[in-house]
Design an enzyme around this catalytic site. Sequence first.
Site, PDB file in Angstrom:
ATOM      1  CG  ASP A 176      -0.960   4.914  -0.896  1.00 35.09           C
ATOM      2  OD1 ASP A 176      -1.622   4.315  -1.746  1.00 35.09           O
ATOM      3  OD2 ASP A 176      -1.286   4.980   0.308  1.00 35.09           O
ATOM      4  CD  GLU A 201      -2.888   1.215   0.266  1.00 34.37           C
ATOM      5  OE1 GLU A 201      -3.612   0.220   0.143  1.00 34.37           O
ATOM      6  OE2 GLU A 201      -2.999   2.213  -0.459  1.00 34.37           O
ATOM      7  CB  SER A 213      -5.546   1.378  -2.582  1.00 32.47           C
ATOM      8  OG  SER A 213      -5.694   1.260  -1.246  1.00 32.47           O
ATOM      9  CG  ASP A 252     -20.531  11.536 -17.110  1.00 34.29           C
ATOM     10  OD1 ASP A 252     -20.377  10.830 -16.080  1.00 34.29           O
ATOM     11  OD2 ASP A 252     -21.651  11.871 -17.547  1.00 34.29           O
ATOM     12  CB  ILE A 253     -17.148   6.909 -15.835  1.00 33.13           C
ATOM     13  CG1 ILE A 253     -15.781   7.585 -15.591  1.00 33.13           C
ATOM     14  CG2 ILE A 253     -16.987   5.418 -16.168  1.00 33.13           C
ATOM     15  CD1 ILE A 253     -14.864   7.643 -16.785  1.00 33.13           C
ATOM     16  N   GLY A 287     -23.743  11.882 -16.054  1.00 32.15           N
ATOM     17  CA  GLY A 287     -23.854  12.683 -14.835  1.00 32.15           C
ATOM     18  C   GLY A 287     -23.303  11.916 -13.643  1.00 32.15           C
ATOM     19  CG  ASP A 296     -22.084   7.065 -11.947  1.00 31.33           C
ATOM     20  OD1 ASP A 296     -21.206   6.457 -11.299  1.00 31.33           O
ATOM     21  OD2 ASP A 296     -21.859   7.567 -13.075  1.00 31.33           O
TER      22      ASP A 296
END
Length: 586
Positions: free
Chosen positions: A299, A295, A506, A547-548, A566, A568
């Site tokens: 990062d 992690e 993550s 937008d996905i 839009g 979601d």
Amino acid sequence: MYWSTFVVLALGASSFSKPLQKRWDDLTTKHSWLEVPEGWELQSLPPADQPMLLRLGLKQDKFDELVRNLYEVSEPSHARYGQHLSKEEVDTLVAPHPDTVSAVNDWLMYHGISEPESTTSAGEWVTIRVTVEQAEKMLGAKYGVYRHDKSGDTVLRTVSYSLPKELHSHIDVVAPTTYFGTMKSMKATHFLQPELDVHAKNVSDVEPIANAVPPASCATTITPSCLRTLYNTANYVPKATSTNKLGVAGYLDEFANRADLATFVSRFRTDAAGVTFTTTRVNGGGDDQTDPGVEANLDIQYTIGISFPTPNIYYSTGGSPPFIPDSTTPTNTNEPYLDWLNFIMAQSTIPQTFTTSYGENEQTIPADYMASVCNLFAQLGARGASIMFSSGDSGVGGGNCRTNDGRNVVQFQPAFPASCPFVTTVGGTTRVNPEVAVSFSGGGFSNHFARPSYQNTAVTGFLNALGNTNAGLFNTTGRAYPDVAAQGSGFQVVVGGRVTSVGGTSASSPTVAGVIALVNDFRISNGKAPLGFLNPLIYANPSAFNDIVSGSNPGCGTNGFTARTGWDPVTGLGTPDFLKLQSLLG
Ligand SMILES: *[C@@H]1O[C@H](CO)[C@@H](O)[C@H](O)[C@H]1NC(C)=O
Ligand SMILES: *[C@@H]1O[C@H](CO)[C@@H](O)[C@H](O)[C@H]1NC(C)=O
């Protein structure tokens, strides 16, 4: 400073407090679980004379005003936009009312506690040293040593606690009490993806180009070049590197490794050769360079991979050591988030951008504890920080999704801190041309925090289009998340010298943090304030995001929600476009 105020008030107040007995024996429940939280079991009872540190979160007198200030300085249309508060200004707003201080001090004096062990500079968090016996008497609690079955962590907790009736309006939370979470019991939101490693072998990194179509390899293997191309940061050269900083909050004894970063940039960001980062150790956090964490490396490699040469800070916050009964050493409260937040809030200068990749189900966290931690994020935002959190890796909920309120019914399981209205929560995508929602992307609606007005239009639009789908499984009035999204699968991460594929939101959160750090650089280098709390700005400018519109986040035995035009609850407003953010904010 406030410490002496505390003592003076304590003496002053105790002289005129009269019917002590009645006043402080009137205990009523503050928080209680129906049963020991899932995954924990009572191991033993601590010795009565075991010392412990209790942290009291005092009611913040002008917290509503702090929130009003936060919105004013974060609302792009407001005259005060960008005029973030100093540490002293925040302290003034979060300081407890003198009546609160005197009531709490009377109570402490009654129990023979004349001085706190420590207080925060504003005085809203007070740490006292008591024995288990004393704590049990003060809180009508029964402490036990509880063991977490998966991690083996042991903690000192109680399944319920009380406060004198009069103190309920003065004390927001006491820790440790009924919050059983430790960083080890909680999920870091990433996982290894060995099945994707075959693709990785063939990745030959390409030059990133803004406004270009990313290479097809980015559909299965993500490198900084993919992200810098996709999110249009490739051509930006940071200039404000003496003031602008990016902070990664790390826990769990996860150490970010310098040698791995060097290997990573030699493969994936060659212009960053020689780059490093600062490790700041909080509350006994370590920095073992022989023990790289997946992690931590994910990062730091990706925040640097995108934001280079912006200075990055890795905060290594100490985990919960095993609880060992011992009559001389007080057990540290070791409260995830509180240790780090109290540390950060005490600094007079803080990084402008933060990312954190941890979370757990809301229903496992006491409401009073959640509210107190979320309030601290509001303070951090008022100070001018943008705070990214991953949305979770279980879609609308992992496991059986049964409620623990005695009803035992299936409900979507919102995650915290993702559900705190004062953080920017990041969901996940995958593929390119176009990007689609990744199926594990955490998303949903809080059962604890009400929907903030900044997302009213966006969320109402979604709910209207949704109709009756999933009706009864989620709370339509709750704070909805994620706010935004970024790639979350197939990240090439160097761990122990080897490249491995890692997925999870993550990965998405540091990606967005990297982009936002560059926008902050652009603002600061033009003499402007950093972005601070992002949500009012981004919901007012959805066009700065890609937008996905397809993919979904199944969970709890359902298909979850579906991404659509839009906002979601799978990908939020979409993935960031640096060039659009830059022109919007120039
Ligand atoms: C990797 O490249 C080799 C040689 O170019 C090719 O034979 C192989 O199919 C490729 N593997 C993948 C997973 O694309
Ligand atoms: C729904 O959310 C609101 C906050 O918006 C909360 O007050 C309420 O208790 C929640 N309902 C349930 C059933 O959790």
